[in-house]
Write a protein that holds these residues in place. Structure first.
Motif, PDB file in Angstrom:
ATOM      1  N   THR A   1      -1.669  -3.577  -7.184  1.00  0.00           N
ATOM      2  CA  THR A   1      -2.230  -2.418  -8.274  1.00  0.00           C
ATOM      3  C   THR A   1      -3.477  -2.901  -8.729  1.00  0.00           C
TER       4      THR A   1
ATOM      5  N   GLY B   1       3.243   1.202  -8.185  1.00  0.00           N
ATOM      6  CA  GLY B   1       3.431  -0.041  -7.320  1.00  0.00           C
ATOM      7  C   GLY B   1       4.930  -0.082  -7.170  1.00  0.00           C
TER       8      GLY B   1
ATOM      9  N   GLU C   1       2.653   6.211  -3.519  1.00  0.00           N
ATOM     10  CA  GLU C   1       3.090   4.706  -3.600  1.00  0.00           C
ATOM     11  C   GLU C   1       3.338   4.231  -2.088  1.00  0.00           C
ATOM     12  N   ALA C   2       3.309   3.147  -1.820  1.00  0.00           N
ATOM     13  CA  ALA C   2       3.351   2.637  -0.708  1.00  0.00           C
ATOM     14  C   ALA C   2       4.761   2.738  -0.136  1.00  0.00           C
TER      15      ALA C   2
ATOM     16  N   MET D   1      -0.689   0.169  -0.583  1.00  0.00           N
ATOM     17  CA  MET D   1      -0.832   1.010  -1.832  1.00  0.00           C
ATOM     18  C   MET D   1      -2.255   1.723  -1.950  1.00  0.00           C
TER      19      MET D   1
END
Ligand code: NAI
Ligand code: MG
Length: 336
Positions: A17, A67, A258-259, A278
């Motif tokens: 992040t 995250g 978000e990833a 991210m």
């Protein structure tokens, strides 16, 4: 100015992040980051993994960058990711898998976008014990016509607006005739509104095989929640792993980026986390906010680092660097 709720998350979350924020802050886009907490960290401190202030902030600002959050396995609190998606009806989970320059993978020229239904299916985690001895468990899957229509329409609209040629709907309607059967039926109906786009349906096990035999045949994919969870990790694997795949959760009046990957506790705190996944999620956010120029600039800078300074990238994609060396390399290019 854009107000964005920023949840740094657990495990590698804070490291990636920080990187993403540094990179975005180095281009000319005015973001007011509103920091909020969720997940295991805040749970351990307060007993609540999803504080009211966090919900209020997302409700107010409608955009979040998040995250990964750790979810205890087997027992413990339920997934906060799932709770957030349901709470704000973020029904479209959009997960592009596009080959990235100079990242080793078994395939080239992969370019698919997976739309995962994000609020229903088996993923709702509605389970119970049948017996007192806890030797017999059952799980319930929910599929409704309305929710199916929303996600399938979102996939077709995306295809139409992005000049995509084909939508593949993935199901298991031979066995789960009611739930995924309904999803398929709705898909066939919706597809009639888009005669210019080819419509295909595949059973999920065949789909998994087809994706690793000939992934280039897929364009836009739409599927139910659990199948989408599994196939999107598979799709990440086709282009070099979880370190390079971003994602978006989008509803009619809120969105959370978000990833695909989780909190990677095995590498947390070591500077090994790849922030690209991210970052690509954050670029989807910039596109959503209408900041296309900024997202294109950052994407080009990432590609330039991958091509010219691979050694500064993280080890998961064959580099020799750290989260920080990659971040600095991208910022250096953006400075020029
Ligand atoms: P994971 O995605 O965290 O890790 C899988 C493997 O990929 C690990 O070897 C990890 O080191 C590697 N990896 C993941 N992201 C990476 C990155 N950015 N850079 C380099 N390597 C990376 O999956 P896992 O281990 O199954 O889950 C860990 C925790 O994350 C669990 O508590 C799970 O519930 C949670 N999770 C959260 C998600 C979210 O917040 N959206 C999504 C998936 C899992
Ligand atoms: Mg997953």
């Amino acid at each position: 100015m854009h107000n964005v709720v920023l949840i740094s998350g657990d495990g590698i979350g804070p490291e990636i992040t920080k990187s993403v924020r540094t990179i975005i802050d180095s281009v000319n886009v005015d973001i007011n980051w509103i920091e909020a907490r969720a997940g295991e960290g805040v749970y351990n401190e307060t007993g609540n993994p999803l504080p009211d202030e966090t919900l209020e902030a997302i409700k107010k600002h409608r955009i979040a960058l998040k995250g990964p959050l750790t979810t205890p396995v087997g027992a413990g609190f339920r997934s906060i990711n799932v709770a957030l998606r349901q709470k704000f009806d973020l029904y479209s989970n959009i997960r592009p898998a596009k080959s990235v320059p100079n990242v080793n993978s078994n395939f080239k020229n992969v370019d698919m976008v997976l739309f995962r239904e994000n609020t229903q299916g088996l993923y709702i985690g509605k389970e119970h014990w049948v017996d007192k001895e806890e030797k017999h468990a059952e799980s319930i899957a929910v599929v409704t016509e309305d929710a199916s229509k929303k996600i399938i329409t979102a996939a077709f609209e995306y295809a139409k607006n992005n000049n995509r040629k084909k939508v593949t709907l993935v199901h298991k309607a031979n066995i789960l005739k009611l739930t995924t059967g309904l999803f398929l039926k709705v898909g066939k109906e919706v597809s009639k509104n888009y005669p210019e786009i080819e419509f295909q349906d595949l059973i999920v096990d065949n789909m998994a095989m087809q994706m690793v035999i000939n992934p280039q045949q897929f364009d836009v994919i739409v599927t139910t929640n659990l199948f989408g969870d599994i196939l999107s990790d598979l799709a990440s694997g086709l282009i070099g792993g979880l370190g390079v795949t971003g994602a978006a959760n989008i509803g009619d009046d809120a969105a959370m980026f978000e990833a695909v990957h989780g909190s990677a506790p095995d590498i947390a705190g070591k500077g090994l986390a790849n922030p690209i996944a991210m970052l690509f999620s954050a670029l989807m956010m910039l596109d959503y906010l209408g900041e296309k120029k900024a997202s294109e600039r950052i994407r080009s800078a990432v590609y330039a680092v991958l091509l010219d300074h691979k050694e500064l990238c993280t080890k998961d994609i064959g580099g020799n660097g750290t989260t920080e060396s990659f971040t600095n390399a991208v910022c250096n290019i953006l400075k020029d």
